[in-house]
Design a protein around this motif. Structure first.
Motif, PDB file in Angstrom:
ATOM      1  N   ALA A 254      41.552  28.885  67.121  1.00 39.38           N
ATOM      2  CA  ALA A 254      40.797  30.869  66.676  1.00 39.38           C
ATOM      3  C   ALA A 254      39.938  29.870  65.551  1.00 39.38           C
ATOM      4  O   ALA A 254      38.969  30.760  65.465  1.00 39.38           O
ATOM      5  CB  ALA A 254      42.353  30.250  65.583  1.00 39.38           C
ATOM      6  N   LYS A 255      40.516  28.517  64.763  1.00 37.93           N
ATOM      7  CA  LYS A 255      39.033  28.256  63.523  1.00 37.93           C
ATOM      8  C   LYS A 255      37.946  27.989  64.459  1.00 37.93           C
ATOM      9  O   LYS A 255      36.740  28.126  63.949  1.00 37.93           O
ATOM     10  CB  LYS A 255      39.596  26.620  63.177  1.00 37.93           C
ATOM     11  CG  LYS A 255      40.830  26.880  62.381  1.00 37.93           C
ATOM     12  CD  LYS A 255      40.176  27.861  61.344  1.00 37.93           C
ATOM     13  CE  LYS A 255      41.421  27.875  60.465  1.00 37.93           C
ATOM     14  NZ  LYS A 255      41.309  28.404  59.041  1.00 37.93           N
ATOM     15  N   ILE A 256      38.111  28.046  65.316  1.00 33.65           N
ATOM     16  CA  ILE A 256      36.528  27.103  66.518  1.00 33.65           C
ATOM     17  C   ILE A 256      35.806  28.954  66.341  1.00 33.65           C
ATOM     18  O   ILE A 256      34.588  28.487  66.510  1.00 33.65           O
ATOM     19  CB  ILE A 256      35.971  26.252  67.872  1.00 33.65           C
ATOM     20  CG1 ILE A 256      36.733  25.068  67.197  1.00 33.65           C
ATOM     21  CG2 ILE A 256      34.694  26.557  68.002  1.00 33.65           C
ATOM     22  CD1 ILE A 256      35.607  24.629  65.809  1.00 33.65           C
ATOM     23  N   ASN A 257      36.471  29.780  67.424  1.00 35.56           N
ATOM     24  CA  ASN A 257      35.746  30.917  67.465  1.00 35.56           C
ATOM     25  C   ASN A 257      35.739  31.360  65.569  1.00 35.56           C
ATOM     26  O   ASN A 257      34.861  32.411  66.003  1.00 35.56           O
ATOM     27  CB  ASN A 257      37.414  32.042  67.812  1.00 35.56           C
ATOM     28  CG  ASN A 257      37.026  31.809  69.788  1.00 35.56           C
ATOM     29  OD1 ASN A 257      36.245  31.272  70.261  1.00 35.56           O
ATOM     30  ND2 ASN A 257      38.087  31.959  69.907  1.00 35.56           N
ATOM     31  N   GLU A 258      36.177  31.524  64.711  1.00 36.59           N
ATOM     32  CA  GLU A 258      35.773  32.364  63.258  1.00 36.59           C
ATOM     33  C   GLU A 258      34.389  31.470  63.023  1.00 36.59           C
ATOM     34  O   GLU A 258      33.411  31.827  62.468  1.00 36.59           O
ATOM     35  CB  GLU A 258      36.808  31.634  62.162  1.00 36.59           C
ATOM     36  CG  GLU A 258      37.853  32.676  62.567  1.00 36.59           C
ATOM     37  CD  GLU A 258      38.784  31.588  61.629  1.00 36.59           C
ATOM     38  OE1 GLU A 258      38.994  31.042  60.448  1.00 36.59           O
ATOM     39  OE2 GLU A 258      40.808  31.932  61.153  1.00 36.59           O
ATOM     40  N   LEU A 259      34.248  29.901  63.149  1.00 36.03           N
ATOM     41  CA  LEU A 259      33.010  29.396  63.346  1.00 36.03           C
ATOM     42  C   LEU A 259      31.873  29.904  63.871  1.00 36.03           C
ATOM     43  O   LEU A 259      31.031  30.124  63.193  1.00 36.03           O
ATOM     44  CB  LEU A 259      33.794  27.908  63.121  1.00 36.03           C
ATOM     45  CG  LEU A 259      31.681  26.719  63.188  1.00 36.03           C
ATOM     46  CD1 LEU A 259      32.502  26.578  61.436  1.00 36.03           C
ATOM     47  CD2 LEU A 259      32.509  25.641  63.660  1.00 36.03           C
ATOM     48  N   CYS A 260      32.308  30.261  65.261  1.00 36.73           N
ATOM     49  CA  CYS A 260      31.202  31.088  66.238  1.00 36.73           C
ATOM     50  C   CYS A 260      31.091  32.356  65.736  1.00 36.73           C
ATOM     51  O   CYS A 260      29.861  32.618  65.325  1.00 36.73           O
ATOM     52  CB  CYS A 260      31.794  30.803  67.120  1.00 36.73           C
ATOM     53  SG  CYS A 260      31.807  29.624  68.999  1.00 36.73           S
TER      54      CYS A 260
END
Ligand code: SF4
Ligand code: SF4
Lengths: 425, 250
Positions: A254-260
């Motif tokens: 979830a966090k990496i998708n937000e970062l993306c």
């Protein structure tokens, strides 16, 4: 949670508290110098800072809580251990990092001096009682990849009572696939026995989905780095990859998708973390485990930016997904076995697909040059460095091969080499 | 006026240029107080631009000089400097105080490929200095001394410490010191040739750095290169190559 509660937790894990304090202090200072000093960082990097600052704190607490609920903890050293199965057995998988010199003198009593720093480090961390992850494990999974590791597990096994070694084949013929499939099955049985959880089709499907989602997020992040100017520093992406081995996979995804999402905004505005003219370098070779940030830091403080990591703590771990069409446990196990047999680790012979992968990755990421990174005494990757160099020079992609370890002794010389390489681009 | 400054582990060099012509060259030992030595090196000169190279290049940047300061690596500086001194050179060999570099260059003096020794001092000026000490000979005279040998033993150790042990035990067995000295030089020459081969060994090879003044090293490398139809060039002031290149890259 308070500092004193953490101390109690570390004490219960039988860590050497004094040495552990020293380690955390060095780590904190290093992190500040290397990461917090960066300009124009993404706000999503806060997650990385938080996870790293709590690596021996909150994350260990979560792991202890999971254990209290009856979950088992599996420690690994290699991307060959199928996390899909681990999750399906309701267990937690963590990578045991091995990226710092610790307990080196003690380790050198168990393994020869000409052993790579990564191996010495995992042994050293155990002997010096410094790693709360290692101490939390219910099962530690080794694997027969390079000779250094294979033999090191024999020595390591005398100091832990829960070591399990998977046999990874050396070639990719039919017989090897069969062997690997049987090892995947054996691992499944071992997990079921350890956890008392039966790996059903439903559970396995969910395990596959979770790990695929994690890999998709990493693939998405890596693809975004092809943008010019590049939207995120190589240091931060290395950290993302490192964290992928020990944070909770669902939260991480979830966090990496937000970062993306944030990065996509940046790209749309044509903003980069560095200017358009900054030389773009791709790294290729041995894994860089936490807190080994030496080379990325040297490269990025010499005026270049890293746009890709062809490494196990990089694309080798995220490039391939498990086919999700399987319905029965048997079909899914086949899909898992197939996926892992695609890994282009230098321990395989022949391993020509790695040459293709390095080349195509450099092109896709618009890299101006490739720096090959090998740990000193690593036979597999130093051998392949020669082949990779040949392949790249044949395609007019400049490359530089570096052999080093975790100490900072050679930092000045490495910097000269890296800078001279950048001057050539 | 442009100043090229090369700060090495053992010595520092200054080349002053105006309109692409060298107007002055200076050199001083680096010592344990390089900043102080840098001040002395620059005494009485007021360049508009400084280009620093060598292992102490950052020091120059941080020294607060009253002019613009750029840095380049010694690899690029040696390539540029040697191209100016010996335009026909296609490979540059630099043996300095603590590193050895082999650089393959293009017709225009650009770096094509390079190799450097790693962190250990094997085969560098330091190695010669250390082993000359075993013979109690000043390092400046070590080459001429070695050239007097005619029956060199094969020395295998390239590690500075082991080579000393090997030399001492050869002496104890009655070998002539001149022969041992020659053997030590030959060991470095072998290692250097290997490094040159790794960058392709395109002739002519031009020899830079303080060690190029050692007549035995130059002679041995010339012999080895001739055997492979190659040629060795040694400029008049080989130790100035880096500083010169830096000045040229301003
Ligand atoms: S390089 Fe090979 S042995 Fe090492 S972690 Fe990767 S797959 Fe495993
Ligand atoms: S870095 Fe090389 S030597 Fe070390 S464990 Fe990995 S494959 Fe083995």
């Amino acid at each position: 949670m308070s500092e004193s509660a953490y101390r109690e937790m570390w004490e219960n894990l039988d860590l050497d508290l004094e040495a552990h304090d020293g380690l955390l202090e060095v780590l904190g200072k290093f992190y500040g110098d290397i990461f917090m000093s960066q300009q124009g960082r993404l706000s999503g990097a806060e997650y990385l800072d938080f996870v790293l600052s709590e690596v021996h704190g909150l994350r260990i607490k979560e792991i202890q809580d999971a254990k209290a609920e009856g979950k088992k903890i599996i420690g690994t050293f290699c991307v060959f251990v199928p996390e899909e199965l681990t999750l399906a057995a309701n267990a937690v998988q963590v990578g045991l990092c091995s990226g710092a010199d610790a307990g080196k003198e003690q380790a050198e009593q168990l393994v020869p001096r000409n052993t790579c720093a990564l191996i010495k480090s995992f042994i050293g961390f155990k002997l010096a009682k410094l790693c709360p992850f290692t101490e939390s494990c219910d099962m530690i999974v080794g694997e027969t990849t390079c000779d250094g590791k294979k033999k090191a597990y024999e020595a390591f096994g005398e100091h832990v009572d829960n070591l399990y070694v998977m046999e990874v084949p050396q070639r990719k013929d039919e017989a090897d696939r069969k062997l690997w499939k049987s090892e995947v099955l054996r691992y499944k049985d071992a997990l079921e026995k350890l956890t008392g959880v039966e790996i059903t089709a439903e559970r396995l499907k969910e395990g596959i989905r979770i790990v695929n989602e994690k890999r998709r997020a990493l693939q998405r992040l890596n693809a975004l780095r092809a943008a010019v100017p590049t939207p995120i520093s190589g240091r931060d992406v290395l950290l993302v990859n490192q964290i992928s081995f020990y944070d909770d996979p669902v939260r991480f995804t979830a966090k990496i998708n937000e970062l993306c999402d944030e990065i996509e905004g940046r790209i749309a505005r044509k903003e980069g973390v560095v200017s358009e003219k900054t030389p773009r370098v791709m790294l290729a070779g041995c894994p860089m485990a936490v807190p080994n940030w030496k080379l990325p830091w040297l490269v990025e403080s010499s005026g270049a930016v890293i746009v890709g990591e062809e490494s196990c703590i990089g694309t080798r771990n995220s490039r391939d997904l498990v086919d999700e069409s399987g319905q029965t446990v048997e079909e899914m196990l086949d899909a898992i076995a197939d996926r892992y047999m695609n890994i282009d680790c230098a321990c395989f012979t022949p391993n020509d697909e790695r040459l293709d992968n390095v080349e195509s990755m450099a092109k896709e990421l618009n890299a101006d040059g490739v720096i090959q990174y090998a740990l000193m005494f690593c036979q597999p990757y130093t051998h392949e460095a020669i082949k990779v160099e040949k392949r790249l020079s044949g395609k007019d992609i400049p490359s530089l091969a570096i052999e080093t370890d975790y100490s900072m002794e050679d930092a000045e010389q490495l910097k000269t080499r890296v800078e001279a390489f950048l001057e050539m681009l | 006026m442009i100043a090229g400054i090369d700060i090495g582990s053992r010595s520092m060099e200054l080349v002053l240029m105006r309109d692409n012509t060298v107007v002055e060259q200076r050199t001083l030992p680096t010592t344990f107080d390089p900043l102080r030595q840098l001040e002395r090196l620059l005494e009485g000169v007021k360049p508009e631009t400084c280009v620093a190279t060598g292992y102490g290049r950052e020091l120059v940047r941080e020294a607060g000089l009253p002019c613009e300061v750029h840095t380049v690596t010694e690899i690029k500086a040696h390539a540029a400097g040697m191209h100016y001194l010996q335009p026909e050179a296609r490979t540059v060999l630099d043996i300095g105080g603590q590193d050895t570099k082999a650089i393959s260059i293009t017709e225009t003096g650009k770096v094509r490929k390079f190799e450097m020794n790693d962190r250990c001092a094997a085969g560098t000026g330091k190695f010669l200095e250390y082993t000359a000490g075993v013979f109690q000979i000043p390092v400046e005279d070590f080459g001429a001394y070695a050239l007097r040998g005619d029956n060199p033993p094969v020395i295998n150790s390239m590690c500075t410490v082991f080579a000393e042990t090997e030399a001492t035990s050869l002496m104890a067995r009655g070998a002539r010191p001149e022969d041992i000295a020659l053997g030590l030089h030959m060991a470095i020459a072998r290692r250097t040739m290997n490094m040159l081969r790794r960058v392709g060994l395109t002739s002519p090879v031009a020899f830079a750095g303080g060690v190029a003044r050692n007549p035995c090293m130059a002679e041995l490398l010339r012999r080895d290169l001739t055997r492979e139809q190659g040629e060795l060039l040694v400029p008049d002031a080989p130790e100035m190559t880096g500083a010169l290149g830096a000045a040229l890259l301003a």
